[in-house]
Scaffold this motif. Structure first.
Motif, mmCIF file in Angstrom:
data_model
loop_
_atom_site.group_PDB
_atom_site.id
_atom_site.type_symbol
_atom_site.label_atom_id
_atom_site.label_comp_id
_atom_site.label_asym_id
_atom_site.label_seq_id
_atom_site.Cartn_x
_atom_site.Cartn_y
_atom_site.Cartn_z
ATOM 1 N N UNK A 9 -6.858 -18.872 10.470
ATOM 2 C CA UNK A 9 -6.456 -19.940 9.564
ATOM 3 C C UNK A 9 -5.000 -20.311 9.779
ATOM 4 N N UNK A 10 -4.729 -21.610 9.879
ATOM 5 C CA UNK A 10 -3.391 -22.142 10.108
ATOM 6 C C UNK A 10 -3.008 -23.033 8.935
ATOM 7 N N UNK A 11 -1.726 -22.999 8.550
ATOM 8 C CA UNK A 11 -1.210 -23.943 7.570
ATOM 9 C C UNK A 11 -0.072 -24.734 8.205
ATOM 10 N N UNK A 12 0.147 -25.921 7.681
ATOM 11 C CA UNK A 12 1.144 -26.825 8.256
ATOM 12 C C UNK A 12 2.481 -26.652 7.565
ATOM 13 N N UNK A 13 3.484 -26.200 8.301
ATOM 14 C CA UNK A 13 4.824 -26.035 7.753
ATOM 15 C C UNK A 13 5.865 -26.469 8.755
ATOM 16 N N UNK A 14 7.032 -26.876 8.260
ATOM 17 C CA UNK A 14 8.078 -27.374 9.150
ATOM 18 C C UNK A 14 9.315 -26.502 9.200
ATOM 19 N N UNK A 15 9.680 -25.842 8.088
ATOM 20 C CA UNK A 15 10.966 -25.152 7.980
ATOM 21 C C UNK A 15 12.098 -26.137 8.271
ATOM 22 N N UNK A 16 11.895 -27.383 7.871
ATOM 23 C CA UNK A 16 12.889 -28.419 8.151
ATOM 24 C C UNK A 16 12.759 -29.561 7.165
ATOM 25 N N UNK A 17 13.046 -30.774 7.625
ATOM 26 C CA UNK A 17 12.967 -31.970 6.787
ATOM 27 C C UNK A 17 11.534 -32.477 6.809
ATOM 28 N N UNK A 18 10.718 -31.971 5.878
ATOM 29 C CA UNK A 18 9.282 -32.203 5.920
ATOM 30 C C UNK A 18 8.877 -33.659 6.007
ATOM 31 N N UNK A 19 9.510 -34.529 5.184
ATOM 32 C CA UNK A 19 9.125 -35.925 5.195
ATOM 33 C C UNK A 19 9.350 -36.618 6.516
ATOM 34 N N UNK A 20 10.272 -36.101 7.320
ATOM 35 C CA UNK A 20 10.507 -36.639 8.660
ATOM 36 C C UNK A 20 9.820 -35.805 9.742
ATOM 37 N N UNK A 21 9.703 -34.513 9.514
ATOM 38 C CA UNK A 21 9.323 -33.587 10.584
ATOM 39 C C UNK A 21 7.855 -33.209 10.591
ATOM 40 N N UNK A 22 7.173 -33.327 9.450
ATOM 41 C CA UNK A 22 5.789 -32.864 9.407
ATOM 42 C C UNK A 22 4.901 -33.632 10.365
ATOM 43 N N UNK A 23 5.164 -34.918 10.546
ATOM 44 C CA UNK A 23 4.361 -35.700 11.487
ATOM 45 C C UNK A 23 4.438 -35.101 12.888
ATOM 46 N N UNK A 24 5.633 -34.658 13.283
ATOM 47 C CA UNK A 24 5.785 -34.042 14.608
ATOM 48 C C UNK A 24 5.047 -32.714 14.682
ATOM 49 N N UNK A 25 5.080 -31.937 13.602
ATOM 50 C CA UNK A 25 4.326 -30.684 13.559
ATOM 51 C C UNK A 25 2.838 -30.947 13.803
ATOM 52 N N UNK A 26 2.322 -31.986 13.170
ATOM 53 C CA UNK A 26 0.905 -32.298 13.315
ATOM 54 C C UNK A 26 0.594 -32.819 14.719
ATOM 55 N N UNK A 27 1.510 -33.591 15.291
ATOM 56 C CA UNK A 27 1.324 -34.037 16.678
ATOM 57 C C UNK A 27 1.248 -32.843 17.632
ATOM 58 N N UNK A 28 2.053 -31.834 17.382
ATOM 59 C CA UNK A 28 2.058 -30.656 18.246
ATOM 60 C C UNK A 28 0.768 -29.849 18.097
ATOM 61 N N UNK A 29 0.161 -29.877 16.920
ATOM 62 C CA UNK A 29 -1.150 -29.231 16.770
ATOM 63 C C UNK A 29 -2.188 -29.953 17.622
ATOM 64 N N UNK A 30 -2.104 -31.273 17.650
ATOM 65 C CA UNK A 30 -3.005 -32.040 18.519
ATOM 66 C C UNK A 30 -2.755 -31.672 19.976
ATOM 67 N N UNK A 31 -1.455 -31.553 20.339
ATOM 68 C CA UNK A 31 -1.108 -31.146 21.706
ATOM 69 C C UNK A 31 -1.647 -29.761 22.030
ATOM 70 N N UNK A 32 -1.832 -28.927 21.016
ATOM 71 C CA UNK A 32 -2.375 -27.580 21.213
ATOM 72 C C UNK A 32 -3.888 -27.601 21.392
ATOM 73 N N UNK A 33 -4.498 -28.760 21.240
ATOM 74 C CA UNK A 33 -5.939 -28.883 21.445
ATOM 75 C C UNK A 33 -6.745 -28.957 20.170
ATOM 76 N N UNK A 34 -6.091 -29.093 19.017
ATOM 77 C CA UNK A 34 -6.819 -29.180 17.757
ATOM 78 C C UNK A 34 -7.189 -30.650 17.510
ATOM 79 N N UNK A 35 -8.463 -30.957 17.256
ATOM 80 C CA UNK A 35 -8.863 -32.344 17.006
ATOM 81 C C UNK A 35 -8.109 -32.935 15.820
ATOM 82 N N UNK A 36 -7.736 -34.210 15.909
ATOM 83 C CA UNK A 36 -6.938 -34.822 14.838
ATOM 84 C C UNK A 36 -7.552 -34.685 13.442
ATOM 85 N N UNK A 37 -8.861 -34.824 13.313
ATOM 86 C CA UNK A 37 -9.481 -34.674 11.992
ATOM 87 C C UNK A 37 -9.221 -33.275 11.425
#
Length: 670
Positions: A569-597
């Motif tokens: 189980x994975x949760x989405x966290x940034x340890x940074x400026x979430x409103x700006x950075x969370x989108x990049x965190x999610x993009x990197x999950x896609x880059x890791x091979x996780x389907x966008x949905x």
């Protein structure tokens, strides 16, 4: 990038200073009330100023020697800075003004410019004292302010005065707001001679030696000003939902099922979803307010499961970026409680906040907290205090003794609290889980499990640099790795990867910034753009190690993909400026091979589940809390579209994302 008046430095190497009379001013750096460093400023009669500044933050922190040449009119003619920055990278910076020509050079810039009007050069790495020089220049400039080199403008505003006492005697000090340097005003305290007195925050402060006891009074007055600004912003930018609202003509995405319903509508009232489905099938009460979604993508609000909510712009950033819930993993408890109270009373703008309390051990690498436990009695006291004050989780930090960790886990579990954290030094990630951890923060902590023969003391930046040096050698297909991942799955261990927080750290270097903020660079204030373009947030990588660090970082991303495919189980966290950075965190999950949905499910329904709130949050379904975001595009096809948030509903209140961003000097998403 957030302006921290205690995080940078300036120096001008000039001869003949030693013989001039000096006025010496010494200040101390306090992190959560603990001594962390100092600044010493030496003003000489010949117009020179020498400053030494340093502080220690878990083995990180600047150490700088700066010299300035101050002209008769108070302007700065020359600066030279030498030493190291926060991540221990070398600092060698200079500035010189010759008539109308200004020239400067640092690790990222080498520029000259003809000045048509007065301007102030702000160092890439500067001491707190530099902001005193800036403040004096801004005060002298008046309401029109000054140009800032290399970019931007700033002005100073006096907010009030206060009489304080300290061991050296009584002083009258003034609070100034410096506008134009950050997303919200930066505050600075000066004495009667416009000398540095303090820069205050609930997290870290710098204060004139002998006056630490004045900080509570300074904080109270400064907090009053900040609360007034926050309340004005909330009143102007919040639309209360006093009756039913129908959001129609949308494509509604339900993360739990992964289904998107076209031509959909959602009826909300009193902060909850009343009905959802095909618009034609909904029964709508007379007098219901209507919001036409224009065919946009409607989904539950995002969750940032690794936040530290203390910046005055954090709440606005989160809501503007579609983040409606955060989990705060270390803060100043009474200050955070006040922020939550203000947000819920609609006197501030911000997400829902879930509180986790940090416990660390004492020592030179202790984290920024007063909760330092060296024995079971201390640990029990902190666990009890956190449980009593509404914290739902204990975050164990790096300096906790390994033998104390299982006791803390038992104490926390007995109180119904989750246990997570950094893997303590001299302990493996497997041992951390075996001894009671429910969750691990940061993907590098898992990778260190396989580098225990190379690095065991992970209190220092070695927990980063060892990944750069050796991380690429970890074979993710090896039996040892696969067995460990299966163990995490079997134990139900949650992982909070925060891969985005490492991106610029591992890939950025002087003049070559990492890609983390590339997609939003031109939307940010000029001062932030400068910091990003400099690559100053990167680790000090030795020549020839660039490829190793790049490969080590890629192994982090690949590890996240392996965890997902293995059912961890994975949760989405940034340890940074979430409103700006969370989108990049999610993009990197896609880059890791996780389907966008599935990434969207992780950032909503799954995170709500880890927080035991999935019966009320994270879905578009009747009875669920109406935390919703309206997005241009389709992030199930292109995760970059998650940045195009247009409207945010946070229960019983509504926000326009563009107006929120504009209120703190950020351009809205195109």
């Amino acid at each position: 990038m957030k302006l921290q008046l205690c995080a940078a430095v300036l120096i001008f190497c000039a001869g003949g200073i030693a013989g001039a009379a000096e006025q010496v001013e010494r200040s101390e750096v306090l992190t959560m009330g603990n001594q962390a460093g100092f600044q010493e400023a030496r003003y000489a009669d010949d117009g020179s100023l020498r400053v030494h500044f340093e502080f220690n933050d878990r083995g990180r922190g600047p150490r700088l020697d700066s010299e300035y040449r101050i002209a008769a009119d108070g302007s700065v003619d020359a600066i030279a800075n030498k030493g190291n920055d926060y991540f221990k990278g070398a600092v060698d910076e200079s500035f010189r003004r010759d008539g109308a020509k200004a020239s400067w050079k640092n690790s990222a810039e080498d520029e000259s410019r003809e000045l048509a009007r007065p301007a102030f050069y702000l160092s890439l790495n500067g001491t707190p004292e530099e902001y005193v020089l800036l403040a004096r220049a801004l005060i002298k400039a008046g309401a029109q302010g000054l140009d800032i080199l290399p970019a931007g403008t700033a002005r100073a505003e006096k907010l009030g005065e206060l009489k304080v006492k300290g061991k050296p005697g009584a002083k009258k000090v003034s609070l100034y707001a410096l506008h134009g340097l950050d997303l919200t005003p930066s505050f600075l305290w000066l004495d009667e001679q416009q000398r540095f007195f303090a820069s205050y925050s609930s997290w870290q402060s710098v204060v004139r030696e002998g006056y630490a006891e004045a900080l509570p009074a300074l904080g109270k007055m400064q907090d009053t000003q900040e609360k007034q600004l926050a309340e004005q912003r909330a009143k102007a930018l919040t639309t209360p939902l006093t009756g039913p609202l129908l959001i129609r003509n949308v494509r509604a995405f339900d993360p739990a099922s992964g289904e998107t319903t076209a031509a959909a509508a959602v009826l909300i009232d009193k902060g909850r979803i009343v009905a959802a489905g095909k618009e034609a099938a909904l029964s709508v009460p007379a007098g219901t307010e209507t919001l036409d979604g224009g065919g946009r993508f409607l989904m539950p609000g995002l969750w940032d499961m690794h936040a530290h909510f203390f910046g005055q712009a954090d709440g606005v950033l989160d809501i503007a970026g579609g983040v409606t819930t955060v989990r705060d993993l270390a803060n100043n408890p009474p200050v955070l409680a006040e922020r939550i109270k203000a947000i819920e009373a609609n006197k501030d703008i911000g997400p829902r906040i879930i509180k986790a309390g940090i416990i660390d051990g004492p020592g030179p690498f202790a984290g920024p907290t007063k909760a330092l436990a060296d024995n079971e009695a201390d640990a029990q006291r902190f666990v009890d205090e956190y449980a009593a004050s509404g914290h739902e989780q204990i975050k164990i930090y790096s300096s906790i003794k390994p033998e104390l960790m299982p006791a803390i886990a038992r104490m926390a579990h007995a109180k119904g609290l989750r246990v997570s954290g950094h893997v303590p030094a001299y302990m493996t990630a497997r041992q951390f889980v075996e001894n009671g951890a429910d969750e691990i923060q940061h993907i590098n902590m898992l990778m260190l499990n396989f580098l225990f023969d190379k690095v065991q003391d992970t209190r220092s930046p070695a927990r980063f640099t060892s990944i750069g040096e050796y991380g690429a050698s970890i074979d993710l297909g090896s039996p040892q790795v696969l067995e460990f991942v299966a163990f995490l799955k079997q134990r139900g261990t949650v992982v909070d990867p925060t891969v985005s927080t490492f991106e610029d750290m591992f890939l950025g270097r002087p003049k070559l910034p990492g890609p983390g903020f590339a997609a939003i660079m031109d939307r940010l204030p000029l001062s932030w753009q400068r910091g990003i373009k400099s690559g100053a947030g990167g680790l000090p990588i030795k020549p020839g190690q660039e490829a190793a660090y790049r490969d080590g970082y890629q192994r982090m991303i690949d590890f996240v993909g392996l965890l997902y495919r293995s059912g961890v189980r994975i949760v989405s966290g940034t340890d940074g400026s979430g409103g700006l950075q969370l989108a990049r965190e999610l993009e990197l999950y896609v880059a890791a091979g996780i389907p966008p949905k599935d990434v969207l499910r992780i950032a909503t329904y799954d995170s709500a589940g880890v927080a035991k709130r999935d019966k009320e949050y994270g879905r578009i379904a009747p009875g669920y809390v109406a935390d919703l975001i309206l997005v241009d595009g389709d992030p199930t096809l292109n995760m970059a579209d998650i940045r195009k948030v247009r409207t945010v509903i946070r229960g019983d209140r509504r926000f326009d994302s563009a107006k929120l961003f504009e209120s703190i000097g950020i351009k809205p998403a195109p």
